[in-house]
Design a protein around this motif. Structure first.
Motif, short mmCIF file in Angstrom:
data_model
loop_
_atom_site.label_atom_id
_atom_site.label_comp_id
_atom_site.label_asym_id
_atom_site.label_seq_id
_atom_site.Cartn_x
_atom_site.Cartn_y
_atom_site.Cartn_z
N GLY A 1 -49.25 43.04 -106.51
CA GLY A 1 -48.00 42.29 -106.52
C GLY A 1 -48.22 40.79 -106.64
O GLY A 1 -49.33 40.28 -106.56
N LYS A 2 -47.12 40.10 -106.83
CA LYS A 2 -47.14 38.65 -107.04
C LYS A 2 -47.72 37.90 -105.86
O LYS A 2 -48.31 36.85 -106.00
CB LYS A 2 -45.72 38.15 -107.31
CG LYS A 2 -45.15 38.67 -108.60
CD LYS A 2 -43.71 38.25 -108.76
CE LYS A 2 -43.13 38.90 -110.00
NZ LYS A 2 -41.69 38.81 -110.02
N VAL B 1 -56.83 42.32 -113.59
CA VAL B 1 -55.41 42.26 -113.95
C VAL B 1 -54.67 43.48 -113.40
O VAL B 1 -53.58 43.36 -112.83
CB VAL B 1 -55.23 42.13 -115.48
CG1 VAL B 1 -53.79 42.34 -115.89
CG2 VAL B 1 -55.73 40.76 -115.95
N LEU B 2 -55.28 44.64 -113.53
CA LEU B 2 -54.68 45.86 -112.99
C LEU B 2 -54.50 45.75 -111.48
O LEU B 2 -53.43 46.04 -110.94
CB LEU B 2 -55.54 47.08 -113.34
CG LEU B 2 -55.08 48.41 -112.73
CD1 LEU B 2 -53.77 48.86 -113.37
CD2 LEU B 2 -56.15 49.46 -112.91
N ARG C 1 -51.70 43.37 -110.61
CA ARG C 1 -50.38 43.97 -110.88
C ARG C 1 -50.01 44.95 -109.78
O ARG C 1 -48.88 44.98 -109.32
CB ARG C 1 -50.36 44.66 -112.24
CG ARG C 1 -50.50 43.73 -113.42
CD ARG C 1 -49.31 42.85 -113.63
NE ARG C 1 -48.19 43.67 -114.04
CZ ARG C 1 -46.93 43.30 -113.92
NH1 ARG C 1 -46.63 42.13 -113.44
NH2 ARG C 1 -45.96 44.10 -114.29
#
Length: 170
Positions: free
Chosen positions: A31-32, A24-25, A28
Motif C-alpha cells: 500500500g501507499k 514494485v509488487l 503495491r
C-alpha cells in the motif's frame, strides 16, 4: 577500477530487473503507506529498502532470494506496524512522534526549541521559507512528526476551532 567484466554488468542488470519488479509488487501489496514519510520509522524503512536494493544490485555476497526475502520482510513489517498503529494508540505512540508547536500566536516557545534541538535561526529560516517577513504575522510554526515544519499565518489561526491542530503538543 573502470571495468571488470561483462558478466558482472549483466548480473547487475538481470538482478536489478528482477529485484525492481518484485519491489514494485511488494510496494503495491503493502500500500501507499509503505513509502510514506510520516515519521522516523517510515524514514528508516525507506532507507533500508534502498540499501537492500543497492546490495542486491552491486553486492556479490547477497543472493537475489536473500535480498527479496529482506525486502518482503521490511514491507511486511511496515504494513503490520502501520496496521497496528491504526488499531492501537499505544503502538501509535511508540512509532510516531507528536507534532509540536515551536511558535504560537507570534510567540516563540524557547523550551520547545531547546527540547527539539531547533535553533532560533532555524526557526527564522522556516518562517522566511513560509513567505513571512514578520514573526507577528505567523500564527503558528509546527514541527511535524516527520521532521518537516508547517508555518501557518495569523489569519489562518484566528478562529475558535482549529481542528487540524488538535494533536499538536504545546
Amino acid at each position: 577500477m573502470w571495468f571488470d567484466d561483462w558478466q558482472s554488468i549483466w548480473r547487475a542488470v538481470g538482478l536489478g530487473f528482477a529485484a525492481y519488479a518484485l519491489l514494485v509488487l511488494f510496494l503495491r501489496v503493502g500500500g501507499k503507506r509503505t513509502l510514506a514519510k510520516l515519521n522516523a520509522f517510515d524514514f528508516v524503512v525507506t532507507v533500508a529498502i534502498g540499501s537492500i536494493l543497492a546490495n542486491i544490485l552491486t553486492g556479490t555476497s547477497l543472493t537475489l532470494a536473500q535480498g527479496v526475502a529482506a525486502l518482503a520482510f521490511l514491507v511486511a513489517m511496515q504494513t503490520l506496524m502501520s496496521w497496528a498503529s491504526v488499531k492501537s494508540s499505544s503502538v501509535q505512540g511508540m512509532l510516531r512522534a507528536c507534532p509540536r508547536f515551536l511558535l504560537r500566536n507570534g510567540k516563540v516557545d524557547e523550551q520547545a526549541l531547546a527540547d527539539e534541538r531547533v535553533t532560533r535561526g532555524d526557526l527564522l529560516q522556516v518562517i522566511r521559507d513560509g513567505g513571512f517577513a514578520r514573526i507577528e504575522d505567523v500564527g503558528a510554526v509546527v514541527l511535524e512528526a516527520d521532521g518537516t515544519f508547517n508555518v501557518l499565518s495569523a489569519d489562518a489561526c484566528d478562529h475558535d476551532e482549529l481542528s487540524a491542530l488538535a494533536d499538536v503538543a504545546d
